[in-house]
Design a protein around this motif. Sequence first.
Motif, PDB file in Angstrom:
ATOM      1  N   UNK A   1      58.526  35.678  48.459  1.00 28.74           N
ATOM      2  CA  UNK A   1      58.871  36.563  49.571  1.00 28.74           C
ATOM      3  C   UNK A   1      58.298  37.958  49.351  1.00 28.74           C
ATOM      4  N   UNK A   2      58.306  38.415  48.116  1.00 28.26           N
ATOM      5  CA  UNK A   2      57.681  39.706  47.801  1.00 28.26           C
ATOM      6  C   UNK A   2      56.170  39.655  48.084  1.00 28.26           C
ATOM      7  N   UNK A   3      55.563  38.537  47.715  1.00 29.24           N
ATOM      8  CA  UNK A   3      54.124  38.386  47.949  1.00 29.24           C
ATOM      9  C   UNK A   3      53.813  38.395  49.447  1.00 29.24           C
TER      10      UNK A   3
ATOM     11  N   UNK B   1      51.361  37.630  41.010  1.00 32.72           N
ATOM     12  CA  UNK B   1      51.806  39.014  41.193  1.00 32.72           C
ATOM     13  C   UNK B   1      50.887  39.966  40.437  1.00 32.72           C
ATOM     14  N   UNK B   2      50.574  39.625  39.206  1.00 29.55           N
ATOM     15  CA  UNK B   2      49.716  40.492  38.392  1.00 29.55           C
ATOM     16  C   UNK B   2      48.321  40.616  38.996  1.00 29.55           C
ATOM     17  N   UNK B   3      47.792  39.509  39.479  1.00 32.21           N
ATOM     18  CA  UNK B   3      46.462  39.562  40.091  1.00 32.21           C
ATOM     19  C   UNK B   3      46.455  40.408  41.363  1.00 32.21           C
ATOM     20  N   UNK B   4      47.533  40.328  42.134  1.00 34.01           N
ATOM     21  CA  UNK B   4      47.608  41.117  43.359  1.00 34.01           C
ATOM     22  C   UNK B   4      47.700  42.611  43.032  1.00 34.01           C
TER      23      UNK B   4
ATOM     24  N   UNK C   1      46.453  45.602  33.542  1.00 35.04           N
ATOM     25  CA  UNK C   1      47.130  44.550  34.307  1.00 35.04           C
ATOM     26  C   UNK C   1      46.465  43.202  34.081  1.00 35.04           C
ATOM     27  N   UNK C   2      45.132  43.191  34.033  1.00 38.22           N
ATOM     28  CA  UNK C   2      44.433  41.924  33.789  1.00 38.22           C
ATOM     29  C   UNK C   2      44.718  41.405  32.381  1.00 38.22           C
ATOM     30  N   UNK C   3      44.935  42.290  31.429  1.00 38.11           N
ATOM     31  CA  UNK C   3      45.306  41.852  30.085  1.00 38.11           C
ATOM     32  C   UNK C   3      46.666  41.140  30.136  1.00 38.11           C
ATOM     33  N   UNK C   4      47.579  41.654  30.937  1.00 39.96           N
ATOM     34  CA  UNK C   4      48.870  40.984  31.096  1.00 39.96           C
ATOM     35  C   UNK C   4      48.695  39.623  31.779  1.00 39.96           C
ATOM     36  N   UNK C   5      47.771  39.572  32.730  1.00 38.93           N
ATOM     37  CA  UNK C   5      47.506  38.296  33.411  1.00 38.93           C
ATOM     38  C   UNK C   5      46.927  37.276  32.437  1.00 38.93           C
TER      39      UNK C   5
ATOM     40  N   UNK D   1      39.467  32.449  34.099  1.00 36.96           N
ATOM     41  CA  UNK D   1      39.242  33.424  35.163  1.00 36.96           C
ATOM     42  C   UNK D   1      39.875  34.763  34.798  1.00 36.96           C
ATOM     43  N   UNK D   2      41.079  34.719  34.243  1.00 37.05           N
ATOM     44  CA  UNK D   2      41.756  35.948  33.836  1.00 37.05           C
ATOM     45  C   UNK D   2      40.972  36.685  32.750  1.00 37.05           C
TER      46      UNK D   2
END
Length: 282
Positions: A102-104, A136-139, A212-216, A228-229
């Motif tokens: 729903x957040x997305x 979420x992280x990718x967004x 953020x990408x490191x977290x992904x 991909x990440x």
Amino acid sequence: MARGAAQTRRKPPAGQPKPKKAAPSWEEQLFFSRLRRHAKVMYVLLAVVFAAGFVVLGVGSGSTGIGDLLQGKLFGSNGSSTSSQIKKAQKAVARHPQDVSLYLDLAGLYQGDQKDGQALQTLQKARKVAPKNVDVLNRIASIYSARAASAGDEYSNLLAVYNQNTAVPPGIDTSSQLGQAITSDPYTQGLQSQLNTAYTKVTGAYTKVESVYKQAVDAAQGTSGESTALLQWASAAQSANDVGTAVTAYQRFLKVAPDDPNAPQVRQTLAQLQAALRGAQG
């Protein structure tokens, strides 16, 4: 007598076949040509319908008639506008605060309405609910990437202006006394200050993306999305001028996906970055 003779001449002799009617020309065989010959009444009907359209559809008036009715403009909104969808999505999030999807959805509506700041706030709330959700992280990273790209464009524009206005004559060393005198005027120094600020802004923006990408990458470890990440992380690190991290990310990518179609290009890029690191280390 004369008329009878003429009629006699027009009648074909007995036993002789009647002359065949000439085949219609290619113009006569066209669909619209036949339509004009056989549907003249339709023109009248179309004229009536077209005239009625001025009244029913509101052509030439302030409203659009049935168009307004269909779009809910005459009797209020039909609930399909972006703002109404956003309100519905906000209520859905309030009712189910643990549902990340729903957040997305809400963030997507904000982005579609050019409200990236509110979209980012929504995604940050989703990250608190699900810290390791890759979507979420990718967004979040995509919004940071767009901001970083904008900052990069600003830096490129300033660099072009700087180069155009601080050209040093050939043969003059910019580190020499004369070269420094040429490039130390207030205007040039002002451009240099703006350029330095823009560069800091670019690297800072890409550092956010990198983080953020490191977290992904950590969240996607062991899944099909890990390769991909890793590529996204490496690219962001490279853009942030973090060569060491980019090298690490590319090396991990080759271990995870050595046969990936991107692997040859990654090996080439990795070799260039490693050479740059060796050169910097002396």
